[in-house]
Structure formats: C-alpha cells, structure tokens
Design an enzyme around this catalytic site. Structure first.
Site, PDB file in Angstrom:
ATOM      1  N   ARG A  69     -11.903  -7.693   6.941  1.00  0.00           N
ATOM      2  CA  ARG A  69     -10.522  -7.965   6.574  1.00  0.00           C
ATOM      3  C   ARG A  69     -10.319  -7.534   5.128  1.00  0.00           C
ATOM      4  NH1 ARG A  69      -6.173 -12.339   8.286  1.00  0.00           N
ATOM      5  NH2 ARG A  69      -4.510 -11.504   7.016  1.00  0.00           N
ATOM      6  N   SER A  78      -6.012 -14.651  11.828  1.00  0.00           N
ATOM      7  CA  SER A  78      -4.660 -14.236  12.225  1.00  0.00           C
ATOM      8  C   SER A  78      -4.533 -13.829  13.690  1.00  0.00           C
ATOM      9  CB  SER A  78      -4.158 -13.091  11.328  1.00  0.00           C
ATOM     10  OG  SER A  78      -4.195 -13.471   9.984  1.00  0.00           O
ATOM     11  N   ASP A  95      -5.085  -5.282   5.997  1.00  0.00           N
ATOM     12  CA  ASP A  95      -4.087  -6.106   5.310  1.00  0.00           C
ATOM     13  C   ASP A  95      -3.892  -5.644   3.862  1.00  0.00           C
ATOM     14  OD1 ASP A  95      -2.249  -8.116   5.023  1.00  0.00           O
ATOM     15  OD2 ASP A  95      -3.715  -9.710   4.734  1.00  0.00           O
ATOM     16  N   GLY A  96      -2.691  -5.886   3.340  1.00  0.00           N
ATOM     17  CA  GLY A  96      -2.431  -5.634   1.920  1.00  0.00           C
ATOM     18  C   GLY A  96      -1.572  -4.408   1.637  1.00  0.00           C
ATOM     19  N   GLY A 119       1.676  -4.073   1.907  1.00  0.00           N
ATOM     20  CA  GLY A 119       2.894  -4.471   1.182  1.00  0.00           C
ATOM     21  C   GLY A 119       2.592  -4.747  -0.283  1.00  0.00           C
ATOM     22  N   ARG A 125       7.741  -1.110   0.687  1.00  0.00           N
ATOM     23  CA  ARG A 125       6.603  -1.530   1.517  1.00  0.00           C
ATOM     24  C   ARG A 125       6.145  -0.423   2.463  1.00  0.00           C
ATOM     25  NH1 ARG A 125       5.318  -6.760   2.160  1.00  0.00           N
ATOM     26  NH2 ARG A 125       4.770  -6.367   4.321  1.00  0.00           N
ATOM     27  N   ARG A 178      -8.553 -15.310   6.698  1.00  0.00           N
ATOM     28  CA  ARG A 178      -7.936 -15.742   7.959  1.00  0.00           C
ATOM     29  C   ARG A 178      -8.270 -14.754   9.057  1.00  0.00           C
ATOM     30  NH1 ARG A 178      -3.424 -16.753   4.688  1.00  0.00           N
ATOM     31  NH2 ARG A 178      -2.564 -14.671   4.993  1.00  0.00           N
ATOM     32  N   ASN A 208       4.346  -9.849  14.121  1.00  0.00           N
ATOM     33  CA  ASN A 208       4.992  -8.927  13.169  1.00  0.00           C
ATOM     34  C   ASN A 208       6.437  -8.558  13.544  1.00  0.00           C
ATOM     35  OD1 ASN A 208       1.925  -7.083  12.397  1.00  0.00           O
ATOM     36  ND2 ASN A 208       2.910  -8.742  11.262  1.00  0.00           N
TER      37      ASN A 208
HETATM   38  C1  FPP Z   1      -0.615  -5.540   6.964  1.00  0.00           C
HETATM   39  O1  FPP Z   1      -0.154  -5.328   5.659  1.00  0.00           O
HETATM   40  C2  FPP Z   1      -0.424  -4.359   7.739  1.00  0.00           C
HETATM   41  C3  FPP Z   1       0.377  -4.243   8.822  1.00  0.00           C
HETATM   42  C4  FPP Z   1       1.190  -5.346   9.360  1.00  0.00           C
HETATM   43  C5  FPP Z   1       0.517  -2.978   9.528  1.00  0.00           C
HETATM   44  C6  FPP Z   1      -0.722  -2.149   9.593  1.00  0.00           C
HETATM   45  C7  FPP Z   1      -0.287  -0.780   9.706  1.00  0.00           C
HETATM   46  C8  FPP Z   1      -0.865   0.262   9.121  1.00  0.00           C
HETATM   47  C9  FPP Z   1      -2.112   0.221   8.340  1.00  0.00           C
HETATM   48  C10 FPP Z   1      -0.187   1.537   9.258  1.00  0.00           C
HETATM   49  C11 FPP Z   1      -1.015   2.559   9.924  1.00  0.00           C
HETATM   50  C12 FPP Z   1      -1.294   2.284  11.300  1.00  0.00           C
HETATM   51  C13 FPP Z   1      -0.891   3.056  12.302  1.00  0.00           C
HETATM   52  C14 FPP Z   1      -1.480   2.889  13.628  1.00  0.00           C
HETATM   53  C15 FPP Z   1       0.129   4.064  12.106  1.00  0.00           C
HETATM   54  P1  FPP Z   1       1.051  -6.222   5.154  1.00  0.00           P
HETATM   55  O2  FPP Z   1       2.294  -5.436   5.320  1.00  0.00           O
HETATM   56  O3  FPP Z   1       1.048  -7.546   5.831  1.00  0.00           O
HETATM   57  O4  FPP Z   1       0.660  -6.351   3.640  1.00  0.00           O
HETATM   58  P2  FPP Z   1       0.970  -7.581   2.694  1.00  0.00           P
HETATM   59  O5  FPP Z   1       0.215  -8.764   3.241  1.00  0.00           O
HETATM   60  O6  FPP Z   1       0.454  -7.128   1.377  1.00  0.00           O
HETATM   61  O7  FPP Z   1       2.465  -7.777   2.705  1.00  0.00           O
END
Ligand code: FPP
Length: 253
Positions: free
Chosen positions: A200, A208, A32-33, A35, A45, A206, A80
């Site tokens: 995490r 999730s 996570d993280g 973005g 992002r 969480r 997602n």
């Molecule tokens: C959560 O960060 C991450 C995801 C929803 C996608 C996870 C994907 C990768 C790590 C890319 C690499 C994986 C593969 C298999 C190519 P978020 O976007 O929710 O971050 P945020 O909470 O800061 O918005």
C-alpha cells in the site's frame, strides 16, 4: 525518512544484493496517494491519476523483469463512485486511454488482462474496451494484470455466499460439505493464487475492503511514497523487504 514503521528505502535496496531473492508470485497493490501527490504541486487531482497510470505501466514492466506472474491493482473501488462526477468520469476516461495505449505492450510481453469487480457498474464504453482487450490477451499465461474495478471485497464474498446458497437450495450441495475451498471457488478469479505480497502506498495503514479473503496470509508492505512516485526503485525495495520475510502460515518453523 527513518522510522520503525517505514523502512529506509536506501538501506533496503542496498541489502538487495545480499538477499537470495525470494520472489512473490502474486503482488497486489493499493495504489494510494494520487490526489495528495497532485495537491502538493498545486495541480488538479486528475493529473495525479494520470501520473499514477504511468506508475502502473512502470510496475507492470518491473513485474515482467522480475518474473512475477500476477499483479493485481486496486484501480477503482465500489466506494469510489461517491467521488465528484468529474473525477469519476476522468478516471473512467483514463482507464479507456490506458487500455488503448497499453494493448501493444500487453501483447509484446504476453500479459493477460483480467478484471475483478462489478463489470456491469462501469460505463458501456469502458466495458467494451475491457472486454475487447481481455479477449485479445486471454491466451497468454505467463503474466496476468488484474484490474480491480468497482471492486469491493465484501461484495465479492457476499456474491460467493449467494452462489453457494443457490446450490444448497437446488439440492446440489450439502451444507456440511462446505469447505474453505468451496468459498474460494466462488470468488471472482478462483484460478489465481492468493497474493504473497500486498503493497500500500501513501502510508495509510488500512486494507480498504481489498481482497479480504485472499490476503489472509499475505505479507504487508506499507510505504509513505505516493503512488505517482512509486516506480522501479521503490518496487525493488518492497521486493527486497519481502525476500527477508519468513512466512510461517501459522506454523512455528
Ligand atoms: C487512490 O488515490 C487512487 C485511486 C482511487 C485510483 C487509482 C487509479 C490510478 C492509479 C490510475 C491508473 C489506473 C488505471 C487502471 C488507469 P486517491 O485519489 O485516493 O489519492 P488521495 O488519497 O491522495 O486523495
């Protein structure tokens, strides 16, 4: 950063040499993280997801180095799909590129690629690439990389219930004989042991909808580090923290 909730990484890593390393066999990660990591730099992002893919490569190598057999990562949840179309298609393209770029290294390190989730939800080109790499690596037994894609734990458990109900309806199963093992056998990968450690990143407390059944006795490790910054050193700190845990599985020992 020092708090009761997040251990000081430096100190944890320092203690590593003192600990007799008690290694997990199976590590699961909520990555996570991405973005927020990108936003903090004023970048799109998708750049965060790209750098997140590099973290995944690094942690996969670290699992090989530490002799960890199973790595399960939450790459795309069933929730997602509601993200903007451009982000979803960007993630799907990234997944295809990841599979193509990573294939050589999977072979080199004898890593079997597997997936959990609803394969049929994924775009056809991603399904094809996944099927191809999973088939090409299916004979490896030393290491397993498990991608959770269009994955939701409640869906997984619901599908297991349906399969069990069908067996009962067909007269093949006595409802009184249903055990925890019966349920576990109907989950996506019944041969894979439960995660010992669930990590995490990005500090959210969480689960999730990730591996709800399988993490019943997993040790939890939450770090404030965003996934794109989670590399070998942070992983080593998580393993050192795990090594100090005393797992009782409900006993008093
Ligand atoms: C959560 O960060 C991450 C995801 C929803 C996608 C996870 C994907 C990768 C790590 C890319 C690499 C994986 C593969 C298999 C190519 P978020 O976007 O929710 O971050 P945020 O909470 O800061 O918005």
């Amino acid at each position: 950063m020092e708090s009761d909730v997040f251990p000081d990484l430096g100190k944890v890593a320092e203690n590593m040499s003192d600990e007799k390393q008690n290694m997990p066999h199976h590590v699961a990660i909520i990555m996570d993280g991405n973005g927020r990591w990108a936003k903090a730099r004023g970048w799109p992002r998708l750049k965060g997801h790209q750098e997140g893919a590099n973290s995944l490569r690094a942690i996969l190598r670290a699992c090989r180095d530490h002799g960890i057999k199973y790595l399960t990562v939450y790459a795309f949840s069933s929730e997602n799909w509601v993200r903007p179309k451009s982000e979803v298609s960007g993630l799907m393209n990234l997944l295809k590129t990841f599979l193509r770029k990573q294939e050589h290294e999977l072979h080199e390190n004898k890593v079997r690629l597997r997936m959990i989730g609803r394969m049929a939800d994924l775009p056809a080109a991603v399904q094809q690439e996944l099927e191809r790499v999973m088939a090409a690596t299916a004979h490896y037994t030393e290491h397993h990389l498990i991608l959770a894609l269009s994955y939701g734990s409640r869906t997984e458990i619901t599908e297991a219930c349906r399969a069990i109900a069908r067996e009962v309806k067909a007269g093949q199963l006595d409802p009184e004989k249903i055990t925890e093992q019966t349920v576990a056998q109907q989950l996506y990968l019944p041969d894979v042991p439960d995660p010992d450690l669930l990590i995490r990143t990005s500090g959210e407390m969480r689960i999730s909808n990730f591996l709800l059944w399988q993490i019943s006795y997993s040790e939890l490790y939450v770090t404030p580090v965003f996934w794109p910054d989670f590399r070998e050193q942070e992983f080593a700190a998580a393993l050192a923290d795990y090594a100090k845990r005393h797992r009782r599985f409900g006993d008093i020992k």
